[in-house]
Write an enzyme that holds these catalytic residues in place. Structure first.
Site, mmCIF file in Angstrom:
data_model
loop_
_atom_site.group_PDB
_atom_site.id
_atom_site.type_symbol
_atom_site.label_atom_id
_atom_site.label_comp_id
_atom_site.label_asym_id
_atom_site.label_seq_id
_atom_site.Cartn_x
_atom_site.Cartn_y
_atom_site.Cartn_z
ATOM 1 N N TYR A 166 0.830 -1.210 0.000
ATOM 2 C CA TYR A 166 0.000 0.000 0.000
ATOM 3 C C TYR A 166 0.860 1.255 0.000
ATOM 4 C CZ TYR A 166 -3.718 3.242 1.392
ATOM 5 O OH TYR A 166 -4.619 4.283 1.463
ATOM 6 N N ASP A 167 1.774 1.373 1.004
ATOM 7 C CA ASP A 167 2.470 2.668 1.098
ATOM 8 C C ASP A 167 3.520 2.840 0.003
ATOM 9 O OD1 ASP A 167 4.413 1.115 2.556
ATOM 10 O OD2 ASP A 167 3.499 1.728 4.450
ATOM 11 N N GLY A 169 3.313 1.288 -2.828
ATOM 12 C CA GLY A 169 2.469 1.377 -4.029
ATOM 13 C C GLY A 169 2.033 2.810 -4.286
ATOM 14 N N THR A 229 -1.209 4.310 22.961
ATOM 15 C CA THR A 229 -0.704 5.688 22.986
ATOM 16 C C THR A 229 -0.402 6.193 21.582
ATOM 17 O OG1 THR A 229 1.470 4.726 23.344
ATOM 18 C CG2 THR A 229 0.327 5.580 25.294
ATOM 19 N N ARG A 232 -3.576 9.197 15.945
ATOM 20 C CA ARG A 232 -4.066 9.463 14.601
ATOM 21 C C ARG A 232 -4.870 10.764 14.658
ATOM 22 N NH1 ARG A 232 -1.187 5.686 14.002
ATOM 23 N NH2 ARG A 232 -1.423 3.875 12.646
ATOM 24 N N ASP A 292 3.012 -0.651 12.797
ATOM 25 C CA ASP A 292 1.958 0.345 13.039
ATOM 26 C C ASP A 292 2.596 1.698 13.352
ATOM 27 O OD1 ASP A 292 -0.643 1.295 13.462
ATOM 28 O OD2 ASP A 292 -0.428 1.053 15.634
ATOM 29 N N PRO A 293 2.320 2.734 12.540
ATOM 30 C CA PRO A 293 2.912 4.054 12.825
ATOM 31 C C PRO A 293 2.509 4.550 14.214
ATOM 32 C CG PRO A 293 1.980 4.015 10.609
ATOM 33 C CD PRO A 293 1.549 2.747 11.279
ATOM 34 N N ARG A 294 3.496 5.121 14.930
ATOM 35 C CA ARG A 294 3.238 5.491 16.327
ATOM 36 C C ARG A 294 2.500 6.816 16.457
ATOM 37 N NH1 ARG A 294 9.320 4.268 17.596
ATOM 38 N NH2 ARG A 294 9.217 4.709 15.363
ATOM 39 N N GLN A 295 2.706 7.699 15.491
ATOM 40 C CA GLN A 295 2.018 8.985 15.583
ATOM 41 C C GLN A 295 1.756 9.516 14.181
ATOM 42 O OE1 GLN A 295 4.621 11.578 17.785
ATOM 43 N NE2 GLN A 295 6.258 11.442 16.277
HETATM 44 P P1 NAD Z 1 -12.637 2.143 -0.100
HETATM 45 O O1 NAD Z 1 -11.997 0.815 0.024
HETATM 46 O O2 NAD Z 1 -13.963 2.351 0.540
HETATM 47 O O3 NAD Z 1 -12.795 2.542 -1.627
HETATM 48 C C1 NAD Z 1 -11.924 2.106 -2.639
HETATM 49 C C2 NAD Z 1 -12.750 1.777 -3.868
HETATM 50 O O4 NAD Z 1 -11.876 1.346 -4.913
HETATM 51 C C3 NAD Z 1 -13.741 0.633 -3.629
HETATM 52 O O5 NAD Z 1 -14.995 0.975 -4.143
HETATM 53 C C4 NAD Z 1 -13.110 -0.536 -4.364
HETATM 54 O O6 NAD Z 1 -14.058 -1.477 -4.802
HETATM 55 C C5 NAD Z 1 -12.395 0.161 -5.493
HETATM 56 N N1 NAD Z 1 -11.267 -0.594 -6.058
HETATM 57 C C6 NAD Z 1 -10.263 -1.214 -5.383
HETATM 58 N N2 NAD Z 1 -9.410 -1.795 -6.251
HETATM 59 C C7 NAD Z 1 -9.882 -1.520 -7.493
HETATM 60 C C8 NAD Z 1 -9.444 -1.853 -8.805
HETATM 61 N N3 NAD Z 1 -8.345 -2.587 -9.022
HETATM 62 N N4 NAD Z 1 -10.183 -1.405 -9.857
HETATM 63 C C9 NAD Z 1 -11.311 -0.689 -9.659
HETATM 64 N N5 NAD Z 1 -11.770 -0.348 -8.451
HETATM 65 C C10 NAD Z 1 -11.057 -0.759 -7.377
HETATM 66 O O7 NAD Z 1 -11.591 3.203 0.430
HETATM 67 P P2 NAD Z 1 -11.732 4.755 0.720
HETATM 68 O O8 NAD Z 1 -11.535 4.944 2.164
HETATM 69 O O9 NAD Z 1 -12.924 5.323 0.076
HETATM 70 O O10 NAD Z 1 -10.418 5.288 -0.005
HETATM 71 C C11 NAD Z 1 -10.459 5.892 -1.271
HETATM 72 C C12 NAD Z 1 -9.071 6.359 -1.664
HETATM 73 O O11 NAD Z 1 -8.563 7.264 -0.679
HETATM 74 C C13 NAD Z 1 -8.062 5.233 -1.789
HETATM 75 O O12 NAD Z 1 -7.216 5.518 -2.892
HETATM 76 C C14 NAD Z 1 -7.266 5.321 -0.509
HETATM 77 O O13 NAD Z 1 -5.962 4.849 -0.673
HETATM 78 C C15 NAD Z 1 -7.301 6.814 -0.233
HETATM 79 N N6 NAD Z 1 -7.120 7.087 1.200
HETATM 80 C C16 NAD Z 1 -8.125 6.842 2.091
HETATM 81 C C17 NAD Z 1 -7.924 7.094 3.447
HETATM 82 C C18 NAD Z 1 -9.015 6.866 4.460
HETATM 83 O O14 NAD Z 1 -8.801 7.113 5.651
HETATM 84 N N7 NAD Z 1 -10.184 6.406 4.095
HETATM 85 C C19 NAD Z 1 -6.682 7.570 3.888
HETATM 86 C C20 NAD Z 1 -5.684 7.784 2.954
HETATM 87 C C21 NAD Z 1 -5.906 7.557 1.609
HETATM 88 N N1 UDP Z 2 -6.594 0.231 16.044
HETATM 89 C C1 UDP Z 2 -7.105 -0.079 17.299
HETATM 90 N N2 UDP Z 2 -8.182 -0.896 17.381
HETATM 91 C C2 UDP Z 2 -8.808 -1.422 16.301
HETATM 92 C C3 UDP Z 2 -8.288 -1.102 15.014
HETATM 93 C C4 UDP Z 2 -7.185 -0.272 14.932
HETATM 94 O O1 UDP Z 2 -6.600 0.391 18.314
HETATM 95 O O2 UDP Z 2 -9.805 -2.142 16.458
HETATM 96 C C5 UDP Z 2 -5.442 1.149 15.954
HETATM 97 C C6 UDP Z 2 -4.301 0.672 15.064
HETATM 98 O O3 UDP Z 2 -3.375 -0.093 15.816
HETATM 99 C C7 UDP Z 2 -3.688 1.987 14.609
HETATM 100 C C8 UDP Z 2 -4.869 2.963 14.607
HETATM 101 O O4 UDP Z 2 -5.897 2.333 15.358
HETATM 102 O O5 UDP Z 2 -2.750 2.425 15.561
HETATM 103 C C9 UDP Z 2 -5.386 3.295 13.229
HETATM 104 O O6 UDP Z 2 -5.594 2.096 12.520
HETATM 105 P P1 UDP Z 2 -6.416 2.049 11.165
HETATM 106 O O7 UDP Z 2 -6.323 0.662 10.637
HETATM 107 O O8 UDP Z 2 -7.765 2.624 11.356
HETATM 108 O O9 UDP Z 2 -5.679 3.079 10.190
HETATM 109 P P2 UDP Z 2 -4.147 3.289 9.787
HETATM 110 O O10 UDP Z 2 -3.259 2.384 10.589
HETATM 111 O O11 UDP Z 2 -4.111 2.982 8.348
HETATM 112 O O12 UDP Z 2 -3.905 4.706 10.116
#
Ligand code: NAD
Ligand code: UDP
Ligand code: UDP
Length: 335
Positions: A166-167, A169, A229, A232, A292-295
């Site tokens: 993911y990251d 990517g 601790t 986010r 898991d990122p700490r902050q």
């Molecule tokens: P989500 O999983 O709800 O939505 C992603 C959508 O993309 C889904 O509808 C899924 O079916 C579709 N999808 C996945 N792979 C696909 C593929 N190969 N071809 C076509 N469609 C595909 O996630 P979201 O929270 O709505 O996130 C949307 C975007 O925002 C993503 O790019 C995500 O990386 C980015 N983003 C979200 C957050 C967050 O906190 N939600 C944080 C950082 C970045």
């Molecule tokens: N987390 C938690 N309980 C849960 C799910 C996640 O305490 O049931 C924590 C997780 O360890 C992380 C933070 O919540 O520190 C955010 O996690 P999330 O998966 O929501 O997002 P991301 O790690 O991508 O920021």
């Protein structure tokens, strides 16, 4: 003289003949959480015609049900790792699973989606001359050594860890965006989204806000992953959509952080959910996942200065806005 003909009855089929949209917009991933809220907002503008391309991996047609059949709306089952031929003016490229459970489920596919998917959307943007916005992520900063994170920080990412699909990517996706911009003159916009929450989050996607709300509604313990601790910063989805549209419409390529700088530990988040949604639930400490990122907290100076944007909805006001949606999907309506 022949008698004047009655004007044709408008119908979806005929509509396209008379309807000249000012803006044709492709939203990849538009059936997902953020994407469907973005589509709602774009559809409010009668000048917009919206095409969603989604493979429904983590998204659902349900999220778009109010637009299906609308003359300015089209939904295509499409995987962005395959080429796509459509004629559009703007591309919001969101397609990619965002929750760790889902993006780790098939990590190779996650990388293909980020790399080949973004390449295809850039090829499309190049062919039709469209402006393209990528939803990158705060995860490009990895486990950050700089706090709060500003856009100039290059990040601290493990290239071979379980989150790298993911990251890393997304980091390659950003590189592709800037190389197409420099090499081919494509108009690009890159948003780095920080944790976003709101209605329509997948109930079982393992993200912390959706987990806690679902647990509180079900009356189950809130599972804080150790140590609790870690921090986010949570942005309500309507604020995020507003920021994405401002970025697309503005003059800056980015990357620009979009997020809410209000920072909370996971214990604080659990206590807030408990207080607001269900004071009877317990808070329990459970094991964490690797890397898991700490902050994490955005510096949003750039978004404020360049986009005139900052979030309006505080965590305490946003969490209750999710409750009804979660209750109805969990079959536990309020009495
Ligand atoms: P989500 O999983 O709800 O939505 C992603 C959508 O993309 C889904 O509808 C899924 O079916 C579709 N999808 C996945 N792979 C696909 C593929 N190969 N071809 C076509 N469609 C595909 O996630 P979201 O929270 O709505 O996130 C949307 C975007 O925002 C993503 O790019 C995500 O990386 C980015 N983003 C979200 C957050 C967050 O906190 N939600 C944080 C950082 C970045
Ligand atoms: N987390 C938690 N309980 C849960 C799910 C996640 O305490 O049931 C924590 C997780 O360890 C992380 C933070 O919540 O520190 C955010 O996690 P999330 O998966 O929501 O997002 P991301 O790690 O991508 O920021
Ligand atoms: N592409 C696409 N839709 C288009 C144009 C291109 O999906 O309308 C894909 C194309 O299949 C290719 C990618 O975008 O895999 C990159 O296209 P580009 O023209 O930049 O590179 P090339 O085709 O020369 O490799």
């Amino acid at each position: 003289h022949s008698a004047a003909k009655a004007p044709p009855t408008p119908s979806p089929l005929r509509f396209s003949k008379f309807f000249q949209p000012n803006m044709r917009i492709l939203v990849t991933g538009g059936a997902g959480f953020i994407g469907s809220h973005l589509v709602d907002r774009l559809m409010e503008n009668e000048k917009n015609e919206v095409i969603v391309a989604d493979n429904y991996f983590t998204g659902s047609k349900d999220n778009l049900k109010k637009w299906i059949g609308h003359p300015r709306f089209e939904l295509i089952r499409h995987d962005v790792t395959e080429p796509l031929l459509v004629e559009v003016d703007q591309i919001y490229h969101l397609a990619c699973p965002a929750s760790p459970i889902f993006y780790k489920y098939n990590p190779v596919k996650t990388i293909k989606t980020n790399v080949i998917g973004t390449l295809n959307m850039l090829g499309l943007a190049k062919r039709v001359g469209a402006r393209i916005l990528l939803t990158s992520t705060s995860e490009v900063y990895g486990d950050p050594l700089v706090h709060p994170q500003e856009e100039s920080y290059w990040g601290n990412v493990n290239p071979i860890g379980v989150r790298s699909c993911y990251d890393e990517g997304k980091r390659v996706a950003e590189t592709l965006m800037f190389d197409y911009h420099r090499q081919h003159g494509i108009e690009i916009r890159v948003a780095r989204i920080f944790n976003t929450y709101g209605p329509r989050m997948n109930i079982d996607d393992g993200r912390v806000v959706s987990n806690f709300i679902a647990q509180a509604v079900r009356g189950e313990p809130l599972t804080v992953q150790a140590p609790g601790t870690q921090t986010r910063s949570f942005c309500y989805v309507s604020d995020m959509v507003d920021g994405l549209i401002r970025l697309m419409e503005g003059e800056n390529t980015g990357p620009i952080n979009l997020g809410n700088p209000g920072e909370f530990t996971m214990v604080e988040l659990a206590e807030t959910v408990k207080e607001l949604i269900n004071p009877n639930v317990e808070i329990s400490m459970v094991e964490n996942t690797p890397d898991d990122p700490r902050q994490r907290k955005p510096n949003i100076t750039k978004a404020k200065e360049l986009l005139g944007w900052e979030p309006k909805i505080k965590l305490r006001d946003g969490l209750p806005l999710m409750e009804e949606d979660f209750r109805s999907r969990l079959g536990k309506p309020t009495n």
